[in-house]
Enzyme design. Structure first.
Site, mmCIF file in Angstrom:
data_model
loop_
_atom_site.group_PDB
_atom_site.id
_atom_site.type_symbol
_atom_site.label_atom_id
_atom_site.label_comp_id
_atom_site.label_asym_id
_atom_site.label_seq_id
_atom_site.Cartn_x
_atom_site.Cartn_y
_atom_site.Cartn_z
ATOM 1 N N LYS A 9 0.836 -1.126 -0.120
ATOM 2 C CA LYS A 9 -0.003 -0.144 -0.044
ATOM 3 C C LYS A 9 0.944 1.336 0.022
ATOM 4 O O LYS A 9 2.009 1.392 0.585
ATOM 5 C CB LYS A 9 -0.787 -0.123 1.319
ATOM 6 C CG LYS A 9 -1.696 0.936 1.482
ATOM 7 C CD LYS A 9 -1.737 1.692 2.866
ATOM 8 C CE LYS A 9 -0.201 1.885 3.421
ATOM 9 N NZ LYS A 9 -0.394 2.383 4.981
ATOM 10 N N PRO A 95 9.291 -5.360 3.044
ATOM 11 C CA PRO A 95 9.862 -4.940 4.265
ATOM 12 C C PRO A 95 8.734 -4.963 5.585
ATOM 13 O O PRO A 95 7.945 -4.471 5.065
ATOM 14 C CB PRO A 95 10.643 -4.003 4.084
ATOM 15 C CG PRO A 95 10.189 -3.369 2.743
ATOM 16 C CD PRO A 95 9.573 -4.540 2.142
ATOM 17 N N SER A 98 7.122 -0.873 7.660
ATOM 18 C CA SER A 98 7.651 -0.047 6.763
ATOM 19 C C SER A 98 6.764 1.074 6.248
ATOM 20 O O SER A 98 7.178 1.570 5.195
ATOM 21 C CB SER A 98 8.269 -1.148 5.389
ATOM 22 O OG SER A 98 7.271 -1.644 4.697
ATOM 23 N N GLY A 99 5.569 0.803 6.512
ATOM 24 C CA GLY A 99 4.490 1.898 5.898
ATOM 25 C C GLY A 99 4.028 1.437 4.702
ATOM 26 O O GLY A 99 3.466 2.274 4.009
ATOM 27 N N GLY A 103 1.570 -6.329 6.757
ATOM 28 C CA GLY A 103 0.755 -7.311 7.606
ATOM 29 C C GLY A 103 -0.608 -7.333 7.417
ATOM 30 O O GLY A 103 -1.256 -7.997 7.182
ATOM 31 N N ASP A 137 -5.787 -0.737 8.556
ATOM 32 C CA ASP A 137 -5.526 -0.867 7.097
ATOM 33 C C ASP A 137 -6.095 -1.942 6.106
ATOM 34 O O ASP A 137 -5.918 -2.077 5.050
ATOM 35 C CB ASP A 137 -3.906 -0.814 6.734
ATOM 36 C CG ASP A 137 -3.355 0.702 7.088
ATOM 37 O OD1 ASP A 137 -4.134 1.570 7.161
ATOM 38 O OD2 ASP A 137 -2.203 0.524 6.926
#
Ligand code: C5P
Length: 291
Positions: A9, A95, A98-99, A103, A137
């Site tokens: 994302k 990663p 990481s933003g 997940g 998210d």
């Protein structure tokens, strides 16, 4: 065996517009999903099992029991009353912390995959409502299509018409905790932004000019916690063809937008070679075939 992708994302912008009593922040953000992804394979089994591999799989091993994949699977079992199990394999290419919402993407991919494997027939909206219990998210990650996100991540409205562009992602290898970044923002800011009212122009130069007027509000506090972000943004901005460089989510991954896919590829290769950073270049993802 069924395969689902958990795509990265990107928050093209992120405004903090309020805070709930429980501490969660109210956002106004434009999510898009890049064609780089974790891979989830599921097959029938008596019980629930999870095997993790891939370049970033090692970092997940310690907390396999709390992994969002297993939590999503158990939630779907409980909600549906299904007694079926599943043998799940997660190939972790994105990663961690990481933003990029990796997940959440994995949790959404699990819900989509097991919905098919167990023939539950939940609609994307029902899966999104379940996903909300797993992370802010996850609802947007169920469809992984461009979407305007409000509330704490749970209010999804149609995205504006977007131009075509290429994206470069760069992660400097520092993990950032999302709650810490939100806390750092709150310590430095007393006022909230207003949600955006206007629509962006649909052409690339117009869209970029519009985006330049709206920030990721978490970018400054994240830089105080991880100064590497400042270096990544500066390096991205210097690459030929970069129209806009910005941090995604709570960081530390940053992105840049390019009109020219070849310049995006060249930038990703050059930055990985020069700094040893994790980089990726490509387009936004296309729709999930199963939805
Ligand atoms: O995405 P997730 O629900 O796991 O969020 C992790 C943490 O980030 C939350 O516990 C909260 O501290 C912070 N957060 C927030 N506002 C949001 C999303 C996350 O404050 N909208």
């Amino acid at each position: 065996m069924l395969i689902e992708r958990g795509c990265a994302k990107i928050n093209l912008y992120l405004r903090i517009v309020g805070r709930r009593d429980d501490g969660y922040h109210l956002l106004d953000s434009l999510f898009v999903f890049a064609a780089v992804h974790d891979l989830l394979e599921v097959g029938p089994a008596e019980t629930l099992t999870l095997q993790v591999g891939g370049p970033f799989g090692g970092a997940l091993e310690g907390d396999a029991g709390e992994n969002l994949v297993l939590r999503a699977a158990r939630l779907l079992q409980e909600t549906s009353g299904s007694a079926a199990g599943a043998a799940i394999r997660l190939v972790k290419n994105l990663p961690l912390a990481s933003g990029l919402g990796g997940g959440s993407a994995d949790a959404a991919a699990t819900l989509r995959a097991l919905n098919r494997l167990w023939r539950l027939d939940y609609s994307p909206m029902e899966l999104a409502a379940l996903g909300e219990k797993l992370g802010a998210d996850v609802p947007a990650a169920i469809r992984s299509q461009p979407v305007r996100v409000g509330g704490i991540g749970d209010i999804l409205t149609p995205a504006p018409v977007l131009p075509e562009f290429s994206v470069v992602l760069v992660n400097p290898g520092v993990a950032l905790s999302t709650p810490r970044v939100f806390r750092a923002w709150a310590e430095a800011n007393q006022t909230f932004a207003a949600p955006l009212a206007d629509q962006p122009p649909p052409d690339f130069p117009g869209f970029v000019a519009w985006l330049q007027g709206v920030a990721n509000d978490l970018e400054a506090p994240a830089q105080t916690l991880a100064p590497e972000i400042t270096a990544v943004l500066a390096a991205l901005e210097r690459t030929p063809g970069a129209a806009l460089a910005r941090m995604s989510g709570s960081g530390a991954t940053c992105f840049a937008l390019y009109a020219d896919p070849e310049r995006a590829q060249a930038a990703a290769v050059a930055l990985a070679r020069a700094h040893g950073w994790w980089t990726w270049a490509g387009a936004l993802t296309t729709a999930h075939p199963a939805l």
